[in-house]
Enzyme design. Structure first.
Site, mmCIF file in Angstrom:
data_model
loop_
_atom_site.group_PDB
_atom_site.id
_atom_site.type_symbol
_atom_site.label_atom_id
_atom_site.label_comp_id
_atom_site.label_asym_id
_atom_site.label_seq_id
_atom_site.Cartn_x
_atom_site.Cartn_y
_atom_site.Cartn_z
ATOM 1 C CE LYS A 1 -7.639 -2.870 -0.898
ATOM 2 N NZ LYS A 1 -6.742 -1.949 -0.188
ATOM 3 C CB SER B 1 2.055 -3.741 -4.378
ATOM 4 O OG SER B 1 2.931 -4.047 -3.331
HETATM 5 P P1 ADP Z 1 -0.517 -0.665 2.417
HETATM 6 O O1 ADP Z 1 -1.571 -1.308 1.582
HETATM 7 O O2 ADP Z 1 -0.769 -0.770 3.899
HETATM 8 O O3 ADP Z 1 -0.066 0.718 1.995
HETATM 9 P P2 ADP Z 1 1.770 -1.798 1.103
HETATM 10 O O4 ADP Z 1 1.864 -3.261 0.936
HETATM 11 O O5 ADP Z 1 1.519 -0.975 -0.119
HETATM 12 O O6 ADP Z 1 0.699 -1.596 2.232
HETATM 13 O O7 ADP Z 1 3.071 -1.229 1.814
HETATM 14 C C1 ADP Z 1 3.459 -1.623 3.103
HETATM 15 C C2 ADP Z 1 4.510 -0.663 3.632
HETATM 16 O O8 ADP Z 1 5.657 -0.689 2.783
HETATM 17 C C3 ADP Z 1 4.062 0.787 3.670
HETATM 18 O O9 ADP Z 1 4.634 1.403 4.804
HETATM 19 C C4 ADP Z 1 4.651 1.382 2.422
HETATM 20 O O10 ADP Z 1 4.880 2.770 2.551
HETATM 21 C C5 ADP Z 1 5.944 0.615 2.348
HETATM 22 N N1 ADP Z 1 6.445 0.557 0.963
HETATM 23 C C6 ADP Z 1 5.766 0.231 -0.139
HETATM 24 N N2 ADP Z 1 6.550 0.296 -1.233
HETATM 25 C C7 ADP Z 1 7.765 0.692 -0.799
HETATM 26 C C8 ADP Z 1 9.009 0.977 -1.437
HETATM 27 N N3 ADP Z 1 9.155 0.882 -2.742
HETATM 28 N N4 ADP Z 1 10.041 1.331 -0.655
HETATM 29 C C9 ADP Z 1 9.888 1.423 0.690
HETATM 30 N N5 ADP Z 1 8.745 1.208 1.340
HETATM 31 C C10 ADP Z 1 7.689 0.842 0.623
#
Ligand code: ADP
Length: 156
Positions: A41, A127
């Site tokens: 990816k 993100s």
């Molecule tokens: P993935 O690609 O494994 O989903 P992320 O980088 O998107 O990983 O997110 C990592 C962790 O942080 C996940 O458990 C996600 O739910 C949490 N997370 C992402 N954004 C937020 C947010 N705004 N508030 C709290 N937790 C978040």
């Protein structure tokens, strides 16, 4: 020693992620933030940039370690001698996915996943939205922890 892995893509690491780490710290002796690298990816930021940005955020927190990994989260759990996985739950959309992954990780490695509900004022920060805003030249400084944006050139 209670060690938790906080795994994610962190592409980029947002204030929502930072809030989960901060709230996890009183529960564990150490948190290892695992930056997942998926060779199949394409990411927005390369793994080194993501790791560096997060290291800057926690430069003064000896209980936090940041590593990149390109295998399974349970492999990282074993390497780091962790007993827990820390995840954030934003919405019901996250729920079923997280439940299945947590169950599988428990089955395969006996590791418990600790989920924290997102603080309401961070629940809309992801993100992917931040990447979209950056791509269109918008100011995302409110969504990234300050040390991550100033020194790493995350705002390209
Ligand atoms: P993935 O690609 O494994 O989903 P992320 O980088 O998107 O990983 O997110 C990592 C962790 O942080 C996940 O458990 C996600 O739910 C949490 N997370 C992402 N954004 C937020 C947010 N705004 N508030 C709290 N937790 C978040």
């Amino acid at each position: 020693m209670k060690v938790a892995i906080f795994p994610g893509s962190f592409d980029p690491f947002t204030v929502g992620h930072a809030s989960i780490v901060e709230r996890g710290l009183p529960m564990f002796d150490r948190i290892v933030i695992g930056v997942g690298v998926n060779d199949k990816k394409r990411s927005f930021y390369d793994p080194e940039q993501r790791v560096e940005a997060i290291r800057r955020v926690y430069a003064n927190e000896p209980r936090i370690k940041v590593v990149a990994y390109n295998d399974l989260t349970i492999d990282l759990v074993r390497r780091e001698g962790a007993q827990f996985i820390l995840r954030g739950l934003r919405s019901v959309k996250d729920f079923e996915y997280e439940r299945d992954i947590a169950a599988m990780n428990k089955r395969l490695a006996g590791v418990e996943t600790v989920m924290l509900f997102t603080e309401a004022h961070y629940s809309d920060i992801s993100s992917s939205v931040v990447r979209e805003l950056i791509a269109y030249g918008k100011d995302v400084s409110a969504f990234l922890p300050q040390p991550a944006q100033t020194e790493t050139n995350l705002l390209k």
